[in-house]
Design an enzyme around this catalytic site. Structure first.
Site, PDB file in Angstrom:
ATOM      1  N   ASN A  64      36.749  -2.674  24.274  1.00 31.23           N
ATOM      2  CA  ASN A  64      37.455  -1.531  24.127  1.00 31.23           C
ATOM      3  C   ASN A  64      38.101  -1.076  23.048  1.00 31.23           C
ATOM      4  O   ASN A  64      38.388  -1.956  22.341  1.00 31.23           O
ATOM      5  CB  ASN A  64      38.516  -1.737  25.463  1.00 31.23           C
ATOM      6  CG  ASN A  64      39.423  -3.088  25.458  1.00 31.23           C
ATOM      7  OD1 ASN A  64      38.888  -4.035  25.249  1.00 31.23           O
ATOM      8  ND2 ASN A  64      40.573  -2.930  26.034  1.00 31.23           N
ATOM      9  N   GLU A  77      32.750  -0.666  28.640  1.00 31.02           N
ATOM     10  CA  GLU A  77      31.557  -0.385  29.262  1.00 31.02           C
ATOM     11  C   GLU A  77      31.046   0.962  28.650  1.00 31.02           C
ATOM     12  O   GLU A  77      29.618   0.920  28.632  1.00 31.02           O
ATOM     13  CB  GLU A  77      31.674  -0.147  30.813  1.00 31.02           C
ATOM     14  CG  GLU A  77      32.269  -1.167  31.521  1.00 31.02           C
ATOM     15  CD  GLU A  77      33.820  -1.440  31.742  1.00 31.02           C
ATOM     16  OE1 GLU A  77      34.402  -1.114  30.579  1.00 31.02           O
ATOM     17  OE2 GLU A  77      34.319  -2.123  32.811  1.00 31.02           O
TER      18      GLU A  77
HETATM   19  N1  THU Z   1      39.540  -0.857  30.255  1.00 30.46           N
HETATM   20  C1  THU Z   1      38.127  -1.404  29.735  1.00 30.46           C
HETATM   21  O1  THU Z   1      37.894  -1.489  28.652  1.00 30.46           O
HETATM   22  N2  THU Z   1      37.272  -1.426  31.024  1.00 30.46           N
HETATM   23  C2  THU Z   1      37.728  -1.269  32.380  1.00 30.46           C
HETATM   24  O2  THU Z   1      36.671  -1.031  33.120  1.00 30.46           O
HETATM   25  C3  THU Z   1      39.271  -1.053  32.381  1.00 30.46           C
HETATM   26  C4  THU Z   1      40.095  -0.707  31.426  1.00 30.46           C
HETATM   27  C5  THU Z   1      40.303  -1.182  28.953  1.00 30.46           C
HETATM   28  C6  THU Z   1      40.820   0.313  28.628  1.00 30.46           C
HETATM   29  C7  THU Z   1      42.349  -0.142  27.790  1.00 30.46           C
HETATM   30  O3  THU Z   1      41.927  -0.195  26.469  1.00 30.46           O
HETATM   31  C8  THU Z   1      42.479  -1.410  28.523  1.00 30.46           C
HETATM   32  O4  THU Z   1      41.434  -1.933  29.109  1.00 30.46           O
HETATM   33  C9  THU Z   1      43.728  -1.299  29.644  1.00 30.46           C
HETATM   34  O5  THU Z   1      43.570  -0.277  30.468  1.00 30.46           O
END
Ligand code: THU
Length: 163
Positions: A64, A77
């Protein structure tokens, strides 16, 4: 009777831990756990790591990428799928392992992709005409194996609905 009661259900596998997986799946889960360290998550401290095995045998990582303007953040993702689209155009994703941890570095409950990522996964399946297997896990413990990511998005909207 003017109505029907319908049911939506799907089967998924639950493994006690990553040691119970096939060697290939275990390697993918371990790679995803490792890649959480590369997340850019200075605001949520919720590090997400994803690693996909493509049909051409290559692997692609995603983490992320957050932003001070919070909605600009991109989930692991979708970072992964964007990278795959550019570096391996039109190559289907066979399996994607997804995991996460917060500030204390641990997690047991399997990861749950957000709604926006489920939509993006569906589009990737549609454009490559190939189901994406998901390995959902935490830094330790259970692994859920989902045969096709779009099973997580019932009544989904897609390109066909625009016709
Ligand atoms: N996040 C992801 O990378 N994938 C997910 O499926 C759920 C949420 C990240 C986005 C943000 O940086 C952090 O998790 C908290 O929401």
């Amino acid at each position: 009777m003017g109505s029907n009661k319908n049911t939506y259900s799907f089967e998924y596998e639950e493994y006690l831990n990553s040691d119970a997986l096939s060697p290939a799946d275990k390697a993918l889960v371990e790679a995803a756990r490792k890649v959480t360290a590369d997340a850019y998550a200075p605001y949520s401290h919720f590090n997400v790591g994803a690693v996909a095995l493509l049909k051409n045998g290559q692997t692609i990582n995603g983490t992320n990428q957050e932003n001070a303007s919070y909605p600009v953040t991109i989930c692991a993702e979708r970072v992964l799928m964007s990278a795959a689209s550019v570096l391996h155009k039109d190559v289907p994703i066979q399996t994607m392992a997804i995991t996460y941890h917060n500030l204390n570095g641990s997690s047991i409950k399997p990861a749950s992709p957000c709604g926006m990522c489920r939509q993006a996964l569906k589009e990737y399946e549609d454009r490559t005409k190939t189901p994406i297997r998901l390995l959902l896990t935490g830094m330790e413990g259970k692994v859920y194996v989902i045969t096709q990511s779009s099973q997580l998005l019932p009544f989904s909207f897609g390109g066909d609905d625009l016709k």
